[in-house]
Design a protein around this motif. Sequence first.
Motif, PDB file in Angstrom:
ATOM      1  N   GLY A 180      94.450 101.152  59.304  1.00 42.26           N
ATOM      2  CA  GLY A 180      94.500 101.896  58.056  1.00 42.26           C
ATOM      3  C   GLY A 180      94.560 103.387  58.319  1.00 42.26           C
ATOM      4  O   GLY A 180      94.751 103.827  59.461  1.00 42.26           O
ATOM      5  N   ASP A 181      94.384 104.167  57.273  1.00 42.91           N
ATOM      6  CA  ASP A 181      94.439 105.622  57.423  1.00 42.91           C
ATOM      7  C   ASP A 181      93.354 106.153  58.353  1.00 42.91           C
ATOM      8  O   ASP A 181      93.510 107.233  58.941  1.00 42.91           O
ATOM      9  N   ASP A 182      92.242 105.420  58.458  1.00 44.06           N
ATOM     10  CA  ASP A 182      91.147 105.868  59.315  1.00 44.06           C
ATOM     11  C   ASP A 182      91.326 105.442  60.770  1.00 44.06           C
ATOM     12  O   ASP A 182      90.485 105.725  61.626  1.00 44.06           O
ATOM     13  N   GLY A 183      92.412 104.737  61.062  1.00 45.52           N
ATOM     14  CA  GLY A 183      92.684 104.335  62.438  1.00 45.52           C
ATOM     15  C   GLY A 183      92.094 103.011  62.853  1.00 45.52           C
ATOM     16  O   GLY A 183      92.360 102.518  63.950  1.00 45.52           O
ATOM     17  N   TRP A 184      91.293 102.383  61.969  1.00 48.10           N
ATOM     18  CA  TRP A 184      90.654 101.099  62.289  1.00 48.10           C
ATOM     19  C   TRP A 184      91.472  99.945  61.708  1.00 48.10           C
ATOM     20  O   TRP A 184      92.008 100.048  60.609  1.00 48.10           O
ATOM     21  N   ALA A 185      91.554  98.856  62.451  1.00 49.91           N
ATOM     22  CA  ALA A 185      92.315  97.680  62.020  1.00 49.91           C
ATOM     23  C   ALA A 185      91.394  96.489  61.839  1.00 49.91           C
ATOM     24  O   ALA A 185      90.511  96.236  62.667  1.00 49.91           O
ATOM     25  N   HIS A 186      91.573  95.756  60.742  1.00 50.81           N
ATOM     26  CA  HIS A 186      90.814  94.534  60.483  1.00 50.81           C
ATOM     27  C   HIS A 186      91.142  93.530  61.587  1.00 50.81           C
ATOM     28  O   HIS A 186      92.307  93.230  61.844  1.00 50.81           O
ATOM     29  N   LEU A 187      90.102  93.011  62.236  1.00 52.05           N
ATOM     30  CA  LEU A 187      90.326  92.161  63.399  1.00 52.05           C
ATOM     31  C   LEU A 187      91.057  90.870  63.043  1.00 52.05           C
ATOM     32  O   LEU A 187      91.835  90.347  63.842  1.00 52.05           O
ATOM     33  N   GLY A 188      90.836  90.372  61.836  1.00 56.01           N
ATOM     34  CA  GLY A 188      91.555  89.175  61.409  1.00 56.01           C
ATOM     35  C   GLY A 188      93.053  89.416  61.327  1.00 56.01           C
ATOM     36  O   GLY A 188      93.857  88.578  61.754  1.00 56.01           O
ATOM     37  N   TYR A 206      91.746  84.995  79.370  1.00 59.78           N
ATOM     38  CA  TYR A 206      91.095  86.142  79.995  1.00 59.78           C
ATOM     39  C   TYR A 206      89.585  85.961  80.113  1.00 59.78           C
ATOM     40  O   TYR A 206      88.858  86.906  80.378  1.00 59.78           O
ATOM     41  N   GLY A 207      89.118  84.730  79.887  1.00 59.90           N
ATOM     42  CA  GLY A 207      87.706  84.439  80.087  1.00 59.90           C
ATOM     43  C   GLY A 207      86.820  84.612  78.874  1.00 59.90           C
ATOM     44  O   GLY A 207      85.590  84.644  79.005  1.00 59.90           O
ATOM     45  N   PHE A 208      87.412  84.700  77.664  1.00 60.23           N
ATOM     46  CA  PHE A 208      86.624  84.886  76.451  1.00 60.23           C
ATOM     47  C   PHE A 208      87.005  83.859  75.391  1.00 60.23           C
ATOM     48  O   PHE A 208      88.184  83.498  75.259  1.00 60.23           O
ATOM     49  N   PRO A 209      86.034  83.393  74.599  1.00 59.90           N
ATOM     50  CA  PRO A 209      86.346  82.394  73.581  1.00 59.90           C
ATOM     51  C   PRO A 209      87.040  82.959  72.348  1.00 59.90           C
ATOM     52  O   PRO A 209      87.736  82.242  71.635  1.00 59.90           O
ATOM     53  N   LYS A 210      86.862  84.266  72.095  1.00 51.08           N
ATOM     54  CA  LYS A 210      87.411  84.887  70.889  1.00 51.08           C
ATOM     55  C   LYS A 210      88.002  86.255  71.223  1.00 51.08           C
ATOM     56  O   LYS A 210      87.757  86.831  72.287  1.00 51.08           O
ATOM     57  N   LEU A 211      88.746  86.794  70.253  1.00 48.28           N
ATOM     58  CA  LEU A 211      89.383  88.093  70.443  1.00 48.28           C
ATOM     59  C   LEU A 211      88.371  89.232  70.503  1.00 48.28           C
ATOM     60  O   LEU A 211      88.506  90.140  71.329  1.00 48.28           O
ATOM     61  N   MET A 212      87.335  89.210  69.652  1.00 38.99           N
ATOM     62  CA  MET A 212      86.402  90.332  69.580  1.00 38.99           C
ATOM     63  C   MET A 212      85.695  90.606  70.914  1.00 38.99           C
ATOM     64  O   MET A 212      85.697  91.747  71.385  1.00 38.99           O
ATOM     65  N   PRO A 213      85.085  89.600  71.563  1.00 36.68           N
ATOM     66  CA  PRO A 213      84.449  89.910  72.852  1.00 36.68           C
ATOM     67  C   PRO A 213      85.429  90.356  73.929  1.00 36.68           C
ATOM     68  O   PRO A 213      85.066  91.128  74.818  1.00 36.68           O
ATOM     69  N   LEU A 214      86.677  89.892  73.844  1.00 41.78           N
ATOM     70  CA  LEU A 214      87.689  90.363  74.789  1.00 41.78           C
ATOM     71  C   LEU A 214      87.914  91.854  74.631  1.00 41.78           C
ATOM     72  O   LEU A 214      87.938  92.615  75.612  1.00 41.78           O
ATOM     73  N   LEU A 215      88.068  92.315  73.395  1.00 45.15           N
ATOM     74  CA  LEU A 215      88.276  93.737  73.146  1.00 45.15           C
ATOM     75  C   LEU A 215      87.035  94.547  73.504  1.00 45.15           C
ATOM     76  O   LEU A 215      87.135  95.649  74.057  1.00 45.15           O
ATOM     77  N   GLU A 216      85.857  94.003  73.198  1.00 39.99           N
ATOM     78  CA  GLU A 216      84.611  94.718  73.492  1.00 39.99           C
ATOM     79  C   GLU A 216      84.428  94.935  74.986  1.00 39.99           C
ATOM     80  O   GLU A 216      83.867  95.946  75.415  1.00 39.99           O
ATOM     81  N   ALA A 217      84.890  93.953  75.781  1.00 39.57           N
ATOM     82  CA  ALA A 217      84.699  94.039  77.235  1.00 39.57           C
ATOM     83  C   ALA A 217      85.731  94.944  77.903  1.00 39.57           C
ATOM     84  O   ALA A 217      85.561  95.306  79.069  1.00 39.57           O
ATOM     85  N   ASN A 218      86.768  95.289  77.174  1.00 39.75           N
ATOM     86  CA  ASN A 218      87.827  96.115  77.746  1.00 39.75           C
ATOM     87  C   ASN A 218      87.626  97.566  77.335  1.00 39.75           C
ATOM     88  O   ASN A 218      87.489  97.871  76.149  1.00 39.75           O
ATOM     89  N   GLY A 219      87.621  98.430  78.286  1.00 36.03           N
ATOM     90  CA  GLY A 219      87.318  99.836  78.007  1.00 36.03           C
ATOM     91  C   GLY A 219      88.348 100.568  77.182  1.00 36.03           C
ATOM     92  O   GLY A 219      88.115 101.705  76.762  1.00 36.03           O
ATOM     93  N   GLN A 220      89.505  99.949  76.922  1.00 34.94           N
ATOM     94  CA  GLN A 220      90.559 100.635  76.184  1.00 34.94           C
ATOM     95  C   GLN A 220      90.376 100.556  74.664  1.00 34.94           C
ATOM     96  O   GLN A 220      91.090 101.232  73.924  1.00 34.94           O
TER      97      GLN A 220
END
Length: 242
Positions: A180-188, A206-220
Amino acid sequence: MSNENTAKLAVLIDADNAQASIVEHLLAEVAKYGTAHAKRAYGDWTGTALKGWKAQLLEHSIQPMQQFAYTTGKNATDAAMVIDAMDLLYTGRFDGFCLVSSDSDFTRLASRIRESGLTVYGFGERKTPRAFVAACDKFIYTENLTPIAHAVALAEPVEPGQLDAAMAGLLHSVLEAASGDDGWAHLGEVGNQIRKRKPDFDPRTYGFPKLMPLLEANGQFEVVKRDHGEGNPPVAYARTRR
């Protein structure tokens, strides 16, 4: 298509081209997307090649569809499965199909079903040709369904959260498009757009059951949860780290 949780699905298995050992995990995965109202496995059940399948058919109430091999070198099973799929499609009773095979011969079938407005879930090994993978709405590698098979399938171990350059680039692109305008995207919405661009994307690779923990574990990437009023569960959002 109906809501995924209530979708009526037809599960068609190319038993000549799939492992009997994954059936329980396969059907558990199918249950995430809807209810299997038809479960059929195709092959020549008079021979010994499919011996391992027979116990699975009984235990999981899968209907064996007999197809004799009329001549050497020709796969009559594929033709029988395609004909059955079209018959089931024309009944209008299903919201989607699960095609279980690593064979590119089902590429056109997947495309034809999607042309009719139904969802196609593909299941196959990592060797599955890209054309069949791309023809499905979502493609699940069967190696990801069991931890042991997953470990064996990876030629090189993948560190948790480690992404190749192409996958990282895709995530950055999707986050930008969905933000959105604030730069954040709804994870769904991020998940929906990834599936449209890359049907075989699966965090389990990549070793994760869901998208959220995958993104959390990645520093980008950054992930936050926001409250949306009393009684509503928190909603996750993500963005590229700045």
